[in-house]
Write an enzyme that holds these catalytic residues in place. Structure first.
Site, PDB file in Angstrom:
ATOM      1  N   TYR A  61       0.787  -1.224   0.000  1.00 50.02           N
ATOM      2  CA  TYR A  61       0.000   0.000   0.000  1.00 50.02           C
ATOM      3  C   TYR A  61       0.826   1.284   0.000  1.00 50.02           C
ATOM      4  CZ  TYR A  61      -3.857  -3.165   0.551  1.00 50.02           C
ATOM      5  OH  TYR A  61      -4.769  -4.185   0.336  1.00 50.02           O
ATOM      6  N   PHE A  66     -10.397  -4.803  10.874  1.00 46.67           N
ATOM      7  CA  PHE A  66     -11.681  -4.579  10.223  1.00 46.67           C
ATOM      8  C   PHE A  66     -11.596  -5.007   8.764  1.00 46.67           C
ATOM      9  CE2 PHE A  66      -9.265  -0.586  10.287  1.00 46.67           C
ATOM     10  CZ  PHE A  66      -9.180  -0.279   8.943  1.00 46.67           C
TER      11      PHE A  66
END
Length: 409
Positions: A123, A409
């Site tokens: 990322y 999450f």
């Protein structure tokens, strides 16, 4: 790219989620896990890449509020469920999903994006920096003793049903959220996450247990844990697996740690995640016997540099001009003047001389105060163009407590 990228329809969820499961090893989750993630899925924020009728890529986002230095709660997009089918790699699918997500976050007025990474190196090229770390440790309770603060003996501990105590635990969690950067205010439905405990994931441990800490009849802390029995020829060598421990004051926290370190037939306590400045380090008699290991936890990207830097406060006065590089979100590129202190901040475009030059990834890494601009400069990732600007900004961006993400999450 010949694939079609579109918003996920509820009728497509099962096929979409199966692609995600396959990308993460192909082991199907338990029915209760799948039910939870389906219920939490925000379909209007979820994307699927389709090659004809075949789903070949997934990406989603959750609507969260994130605590930033100064205690403000900032709306963020929690990027999640990102995968590309192995048969469709190197076709630009991931890049197209990242592009669409950031455009959508910007249109929604969210100045910050966050994620947890299965592979940290992925990322950075999309402008994310590592903004929070977590510590994992194993306390050897046969060799380590605890020194607890005054008032610990006044805390009453009570075993509680896991589901029945969920509301009390959520109330403690909610009170702690404003005090630590990186914590997420949980929306309705997320209180179910700590209750998911499929037998296949226990690795030989007990079902998840809960103990509440009380004072004057009020819940002031809790721990959720499991016990893993282990035996050798010489006797018991069981372990306590700590899933969560949160408390509103030092005595309550110490009482819970003391309990966990004295569970019968165990010889170690395994902490799966704690802040890097977790209080347990100050309670133990020998930190070397705890072998803490630190890893990345929360990756953060500034979607709108000006709005994001204005959303937090600064622990010392700062007046600095950044030259920001951001090839993936070019609207962030250029010079930004940040002025601020503990009361607030303003960050606007400027043509003034540059003080510090860096990419948006470095700003993301420093945003929550867990990574210093000085350390990034030492690695050659920040350039100081005005003497003294680096230390000034680094001190201002700091946080008195380490940022921490308590759950994924």
């Amino acid at each position: 790219m010949t694939t079609e990228l579109r918003v996920l329809e509820p009728t497509e969820w099962d096929r979409w989620y199966e692609v995600l499961e396959l990308a993460f090893g192909g082991v199907a989750e338990s029915p209760e896990e799948r039910e939870l993630w389906r219920d939490l899925t925000e379909f209007d924020r979820s994307l699927g890449a389709w090659d004809g009728d075949l789903c070949v890529g997934t990406a989603g986002a959750f609507s969260f509020r994130l605590t930033v230095p100064g205690g403000a709660s900032v709306p963020v997009g929690g990027v999640t469920m990102v995968s590309v089918a192995g048969t469709h790699r190197r076709r630009g699918i991931l890049t197209s999903m990242m592009r669409r997500q950031l455009d959508d976050l910007r249109a929604a007025g969210e100045s910050v994006a966050v994620l947890t990474a299965s592979e940290p190196e992925i990322y950075g090229r999309f402008g994310y920096g590592i903004a929070a770390y977590s510590a994992r440790t194993t306390i050897d309770t046969t060799r380590v003793r605890l020194s607890v603060p005054e008032g610990t003996d006044e805390v009453v501990l009570r075993r509680a049903d896991l589901a029945g105590s969920a509301a009390a635990c959520e109330a403690v969690y909610a009170q702690l959220v404003p005090g630590r950067p990186g914590m997420l205010a949980r929306r309705p439905g997320w209180e179910r996450l700590p209750l998911i405990d499929p037998p296949a994931d226990r690795e030989g441990s007990s079902p998840r247990l809960c103990v509440l800490a009380e004072r004057g009849g009020e819940v002031v802390g809790f721990t959720q844990y499991a016990i893993k029995p282990e035996w050798s020829y010489s006797g018991s060598e069981g372990a306590v697996l700590v899933h969560q421990l949160m408390a509103l004051d030092p005595a309550a926290e110490a009482a819970l740690w003391r309990f966990l370190c004295s569970v019968d037939l165990t010889s170690e306590v395994r902490i799966r995640s704690s802040p890097v400045d977790g209080a347990w380090q100050q309670l133990v008699s020998d930190v070397r016997r705890c072998a803490p290991t630190v890893r990345d936890a929360l990756h953060l990207r500034l979607v709108e540099v000006g709005a994001a830097l204005e959303a937090r406060t600064y622990q010392a006065p700062v007046d600095v001009v950044f030259e920001v590089a951001d090839a993936f979100c070019p609207w962030n590129e250029g010079r930004w003047r940040l002025t601020g202190d503990r009361k607030g901040a303003v960050c606007v475009r400027t043509s003034d001389p540059v003080d510090l030059a860096l990419s948006v990834g470095e700003l993301g890494a420093a945003y929550l105060g867990g990574t210093s601009l000085v350390s990034l400069a030492a690695a050659g990732r920040v350039r100081e163009l005005r003497e003294g600007a680096l230390v000034e900004a680094s001190v201002a961006f700091g946080s008195p407590v380490a940022p921490w993400l308590p759950h994924g999450f």
